[in-house]
Every structure is written in structure tokens, then in C-alpha cells.
Write an enzyme that holds these catalytic residues in place. Structure first.
Site, PDB file in Angstrom:
ATOM      1  N   ILE A 172      78.800  27.611  26.053  1.00  0.00           N
ATOM      2  CA  ILE A 172      79.519  27.095  27.215  1.00  0.00           C
ATOM      3  C   ILE A 172      79.428  28.086  28.371  1.00  0.00           C
ATOM      4  CG2 ILE A 172      81.766  28.055  26.541  1.00  0.00           C
ATOM      5  CD1 ILE A 172      82.989  25.316  27.462  1.00  0.00           C
ATOM      6  N   CYS A 173      79.411  27.535  29.583  1.00  0.00           N
ATOM      7  CA  CYS A 173      79.441  28.348  30.801  1.00  0.00           C
ATOM      8  C   CYS A 173      80.400  27.672  31.768  1.00  0.00           C
ATOM      9  CB  CYS A 173      78.036  28.514  31.385  1.00  0.00           C
ATOM     10  SG  CYS A 173      77.285  26.994  31.985  1.00  0.00           S
ATOM     11  N   ALA A 174      80.205  27.861  33.046  1.00  0.00           N
ATOM     12  CA  ALA A 174      81.111  27.262  34.024  1.00  0.00           C
ATOM     13  C   ALA A 174      80.922  25.756  34.129  1.00  0.00           C
ATOM     14  CB  ALA A 174      80.930  27.910  35.388  1.00  0.00           C
TER      15      ALA A 174
END
Length: 104
Positions: A61-63
Site C-alpha cells: 500500500i502507498c498513498a
């Protein structure tokens, strides 16, 4: 091509004990992350593979989903069962779920 999952799939996998790997920068992770997630910035991921479990899925996951696709692709090429979380932490937060704050 890397498989992507949505926030509902992330929540279900997380409840089953899957590893959630946050690949954002330190200031982003500190500001708010999925509770229980592990943090390795994308730029350091290739050097941090030895510390990751090889059993079970890794949900990257990232932004918003761009860096997580790159991270999931790197992990997949290294033999991990990795997927990217579509929408990232932004989608997690917008779904009404809590964020944890602070360092890893």
C-alpha cells in the site's frame, strides 16, 4: 502485470493475518497508516526483502496506488505473493476506517 485488490479485500486479508506493507516515505507513514502495517519505503524495498515473510500474501500500500504497484511488482519478481492495494491509504481513510499515527 501486478494484481490489484480493493480496500474491502485488504480489510479481509488483514483480518486473516496478511502482511500489509506500506511503501510510502517516513513523513507519510508517521502522519497516518493502516494499523498494524509494516513500513519499508519503496526506495529501500529491494534491500529489505530478507526481513519479509515468504509465507502468505503481502498487500502493498502507498498513498493512492502508484508506488504500491511498483513495490508489488518488485516483490512478485522476487517470489513473493504480492498484490497492490488500489486507492491506497487515501481509500482506506475515505472508507471510514481508522488510521494509526507514529513511527513503525
Amino acid at each position: 502485470m501486478v494484481q490489484e485488490v480493493d480496500i474491502e479485500a485488504l480489510a479481509a486479508a488483514r483480518e486473516r493475518g496478511a502482511l500489509v506493507l506500506d511503501v510510502r516515505e517516513a513523513f507519510e507513514f508517521t502522519a497516518g497508516h493502516v494499523p498494524g502495517s509494516r513500513w519499508i519505503p519503496l526506495g529501500q524495498l529491494a534491500g529489505g526483502l530478507d526481513g519479509l515473510p515468504r509465507t502468505g500474501p503481502v498487500l502493498v500500500i502507498c498513498a493512492s496506488g502508484n508506488r504500491s504497484r511498483v513495490g508489488a511488482e518488485l516483490l512478485t519478481r522476487a517470489g513473493f505473493d504480492a498484490v497492490s492495494v488500489s486507492g491506497g491509504v487515501a481509500a482506506w481513510s475515505l472508507s471510514g476506517r481508522d488510521l494509526a499515527a507514529g513511527t513503525a
